[in-house]
Design a protein around this motif. Structure first.
Motif, short mmCIF file in Angstrom:
data_model
loop_
_atom_site.label_atom_id
_atom_site.label_comp_id
_atom_site.label_asym_id
_atom_site.label_seq_id
_atom_site.Cartn_x
_atom_site.Cartn_y
_atom_site.Cartn_z
N ASP A 7 0.84 -1.21 0.00
CA ASP A 7 0.00 0.00 0.00
C ASP A 7 0.87 1.25 0.00
O ASP A 7 1.84 1.34 0.77
CB ASP A 7 -0.91 0.02 1.23
N VAL A 8 0.55 2.18 -0.84
CA VAL A 8 1.27 3.45 -0.93
C VAL A 8 0.36 4.55 -0.43
O VAL A 8 -0.73 4.77 -0.98
CB VAL A 8 1.71 3.75 -2.39
N VAL A 9 0.78 5.22 0.62
CA VAL A 9 -0.02 6.31 1.21
C VAL A 9 0.60 7.64 0.79
O VAL A 9 1.76 7.92 1.09
CB VAL A 9 -0.05 6.20 2.75
N LEU A 10 -0.16 8.45 0.09
CA LEU A 10 0.31 9.76 -0.37
C LEU A 10 -0.10 10.84 0.62
O LEU A 10 -1.23 10.85 1.11
CB LEU A 10 -0.26 10.08 -1.75
N LYS A 11 0.83 11.74 0.89
CA LYS A 11 0.51 12.88 1.72
C LYS A 11 -0.15 13.97 0.87
O LYS A 11 0.18 14.14 -0.30
CB LYS A 11 1.78 13.44 2.38
N PHE A 12 -1.06 14.69 1.49
CA PHE A 12 -1.74 15.77 0.78
C PHE A 12 -0.77 16.93 0.54
O PHE A 12 -0.82 17.60 -0.49
CB PHE A 12 -2.93 16.26 1.60
N GLY A 13 0.15 17.15 1.46
CA GLY A 13 1.08 18.29 1.34
C GLY A 13 0.50 19.54 1.97
O GLY A 13 -0.64 19.57 2.43
N GLY A 14 1.31 20.58 2.02
CA GLY A 14 0.87 21.84 2.60
C GLY A 14 0.61 22.90 1.55
O GLY A 14 0.95 22.73 0.37
N SER A 35 10.33 29.57 -4.06
CA SER A 35 10.78 28.18 -4.12
C SER A 35 11.09 27.67 -2.72
O SER A 35 11.38 28.44 -1.80
CB SER A 35 12.03 28.05 -5.01
N LEU A 36 11.04 26.34 -2.56
CA LEU A 36 11.28 25.69 -1.28
C LEU A 36 12.61 24.96 -1.30
O LEU A 36 12.98 24.34 -2.30
CB LEU A 36 10.16 24.70 -0.96
N HIS A 37 13.34 25.04 -0.18
CA HIS A 37 14.61 24.36 -0.01
C HIS A 37 14.65 23.70 1.36
O HIS A 37 13.84 24.02 2.24
CB HIS A 37 15.77 25.34 -0.15
N GLY A 38 15.60 22.80 1.55
CA GLY A 38 15.73 22.13 2.83
C GLY A 38 16.10 23.09 3.94
O GLY A 38 16.62 24.19 3.69
N LYS A 39 15.88 22.68 5.18
CA LYS A 39 16.11 23.56 6.33
C LYS A 39 17.58 23.95 6.49
O LYS A 39 17.90 24.96 7.11
CB LYS A 39 15.62 22.90 7.61
N ASP A 40 18.49 23.15 5.92
CA ASP A 40 19.93 23.44 6.03
C ASP A 40 20.48 24.13 4.79
O ASP A 40 21.70 24.22 4.62
CB ASP A 40 20.70 22.14 6.27
N ASN A 58 17.65 17.30 0.31
CA ASN A 58 16.95 16.60 -0.78
C ASN A 58 15.45 16.89 -0.80
O ASN A 58 14.64 15.99 -1.08
CB ASN A 58 17.19 15.08 -0.70
N LEU A 59 15.08 18.11 -0.51
CA LEU A 59 13.67 18.49 -0.56
C LEU A 59 13.22 18.50 -2.02
O LEU A 59 13.91 19.06 -2.87
CB LEU A 59 13.46 19.87 0.06
N PRO A 60 12.08 17.87 -2.33
CA PRO A 60 11.62 17.88 -3.72
C PRO A 60 11.45 19.30 -4.23
O PRO A 60 10.89 20.16 -3.54
CB PRO A 60 10.26 17.17 -3.63
N PRO A 61 11.96 19.60 -5.43
CA PRO A 61 11.86 20.97 -5.95
C PRO A 61 10.41 21.40 -6.17
O PRO A 61 9.65 20.70 -6.85
CB PRO A 61 12.64 20.91 -7.27
N THR A 62 10.05 22.51 -5.56
CA THR A 62 8.70 23.05 -5.67
C THR A 62 8.80 24.56 -5.78
O THR A 62 9.49 25.20 -4.98
CB THR A 62 7.85 22.70 -4.44
N PHE A 72 0.59 34.95 -4.35
CA PHE A 72 0.94 33.61 -4.82
C PHE A 72 0.24 32.55 -3.98
O PHE A 72 -0.15 32.79 -2.84
CB PHE A 72 2.46 33.38 -4.75
N LEU A 73 0.08 31.37 -4.57
CA LEU A 73 -0.49 30.22 -3.89
C LEU A 73 0.30 29.00 -4.33
O LEU A 73 0.38 28.69 -5.51
CB LEU A 73 -1.97 30.05 -4.24
N MET A 74 0.89 28.31 -3.35
CA MET A 74 1.62 27.07 -3.62
C MET A 74 0.89 25.92 -2.95
O MET A 74 0.61 25.96 -1.76
CB MET A 74 3.05 27.18 -3.08
N GLU A 75 0.60 24.88 -3.73
CA GLU A 75 -0.10 23.71 -3.21
C GLU A 75 0.78 22.47 -3.36
O GLU A 75 1.67 22.41 -4.20
CB GLU A 75 -1.42 23.52 -3.94
N GLY A 76 0.52 21.47 -2.53
CA GLY A 76 1.27 20.22 -2.61
C GLY A 76 2.71 20.34 -2.16
O GLY A 76 3.57 19.60 -2.63
N ALA A 77 2.98 21.27 -1.24
CA ALA A 77 4.35 21.44 -0.74
C ALA A 77 4.70 20.31 0.22
O ALA A 77 3.87 19.89 1.04
CB ALA A 77 4.49 22.79 -0.05
#
Length: 209
Positions: A7-14, A35-40, A58-62, A72-77
């Motif tokens: 089973d693969v559970v997908l997160k809705f995201g922020g 754009s979003l980047h990792g905390k470091d 390794n945060l997915p590029p968004t 602006f509105l960003m979905e699925g973060a």
């Protein structure tokens, strides 16, 4: 063989919302990239030739861009702690650390961008003729250890322009289109120029024979 129960559970995201505006007149800035980047993520690499694409977490590029009013509105973060970067060609980059929960919405409010400096000018040949098609190299090593590097191609009048620069002293050099094919590294420093916030510095460069 048959494997069951995978089973693969997908997160809705922020979701992220906000408005990007100029600190000079308070008007919304269209076309700013959020754009979003990792905390470091190290903000010092934002301007570098190679470091901007590296993410230590390794945060997915968004990313999204602001609309006409700067909103602006960003979905699925991807949820979790992260660094938000706002980039606009004419302004200094903006950074903020946030933490985003899965399925939550975070309103970042009004994000004020400070105007960057501008360096522009013309490159001439040794004969005093505007040099078309060559390249200009701009660089600066900051006290924090970061390295800023940009290049620009000369237009038909030998003109170039760099914008959105932080305050400080920059090294400039140029090369002709003919020499460009044989250069492994940019030429040595030809001129230094000081850039003030929101100001334009005009320079003239001459490429030696």
């Amino acid at each position: 063989d048959i494997v069951r129960g995978v089973d693969v559970v997908l997160k809705f995201g922020g979701r992220l919302t906000g408005t990007v505006t100029s600190s000079v007149d308070g008007k919304g800035l269209a076309g700013a990239e959020i754009s979003l980047h990792g905390k470091d993520y190290d903000p010092n690499v934002a301007h570098s030739l190679f470091g901007a694409g590296l993410d230590p977490n390794n945060l997915p590029p968004t990313s999204v861009k602001s609309g006409k009013s700067g909103a602006f509105l960003m979905e699925g973060a991807f949820p979790g702690p992260m660094m938000v970067q706002v980039h606009h060609p004419s302004f200094l980059p903006y950074f903020r650390s946030i933490s985003l929960g899965d399925g939550s919405t975070l309103d970042m409010g009004t994000l004020l961008l400070e105007p960057g400096g501008v360096v522009e000018g013309t490159v001439y040949s040794a004969d005093g003729i505007p040099l078309a098609g060559g390249r200009v190299y701009l660089s600066r090593r900051s006290q924090e250890g970061g390295f800023l590097a940009k290049t620009a191609t000369l237009d038909a009048r030998g003109h170039f322009r760099f914008q959105g620069l932080p305050a400080g002293t920059f090294d400039l050099s140029a090369s002709s289109a003919k020499a460009e094919a044989t250069l492994l590294f940019p030429p040595g420093v030809e001129k230094q120029v000081f850039v003030a916030p929101g100001k334009t510095s005009e320079v003239k460069l001459t490429v030696p024979r």
